[in-house]
Scaffold this motif. Structure first.
Motif: not given
Length: 221
Positions: A59-63, A84-88, A191-208
């Protein structure tokens, strides 16, 4: 040849030359340059951010995508708890909600457009929260928001670290893996916030899940 005819011929010739030049520059040279730069500087992204597992592109890490093991008697997908299950997606996991994009369908990307007081949305969120709490053995008050709500696109590939960690014990049990090792796998793929301040920490489900497959394979699971 009179002047009007000569002028017309000259204009047509100039137009054809402009068409040929622009076709070569914009239709051939520019795409080749852009493609070459992209392939040289960002080959992974230029090729769709593909994720591989056990030698195959999965798959793609973007989808985002679902992880199911079949369907129940009503035709609804049954989540495979080994992963691991994705969000709905936009339909919040139920075709009864709005019948659109409940399975990460790229052709109907979008949100459900249901307001916070919509009875269908409230019902779907409650059902999802109950399922998550019962499936992973946690109080309903500890279920993260992204476990019961969809993203604006309905294709979000990421979940919060809290939702990933919440699933870790059950995933470890299903794969016969040490729970602490699976929790550490989540931490390693957070993954942490983009550039240290944008967005929220996140986990890519496909990569995990790709890393989980490799871990389970290494343990002979």
């Amino acid at each position: 040849m009179n002047h009007p005819v000569r002028n017309t011929a000259r204009l047509m010739g100039a137009g054809l030359r402009a068409l040929l030049v622009l076709t070569v520059v914009c239709g051939v040279l520019y795409p080749l340059v852009v493609t070459g730069v992209a392939q040289a500087a960002f080959p992974g992204r230029a090729n769709g951010s593909e994720v591989s597992s056990q030698g195959k592109v999965v798959g793609s890490s973007l989808i985002g995508q679902r992880y199911d093991k079949g369907k129940d008697k009503q035709g609804n997908p049954v989540p495979d708890l080994k992963f691991f299950q994705p969000r709905p997606s936009a339909g919040l996991g139920s075709n009864r909600t709005n019948g659109v994009n409940t399975r990460y369908d790229l052709q109907v990307s979008g949100a459900s457009n249901l307001g916070a007081t919509n009875t269908d949305l409230v019902k779907a969120v409650k059902e999802r929260k109950q399922w998550v709490a019962e499936t992973y053995g946690v109080p309903a008050s500890e279920v993260p928001a992204d476990a019961v709500t969809s993203s604006g696109s309905g294709l979000d590939p990421d979940i919060s670290p809290a939702y990933a960690q919440l699933q870790a014990d059950r995933v470890a049990k299903e794969n016969h893996l040490p729970a602490d090792r699976v929790h550490r796998l989540v931490t390693d793929h957070t993954d942490g916030r983009t550039l240290g301040f944008m967005g929220e920490p996140r986990v890519n489900v496909l990569e995990l899940n790709a890393a989980l497959r490799e871990l389970a394979r290494g343990r002979g699971a």
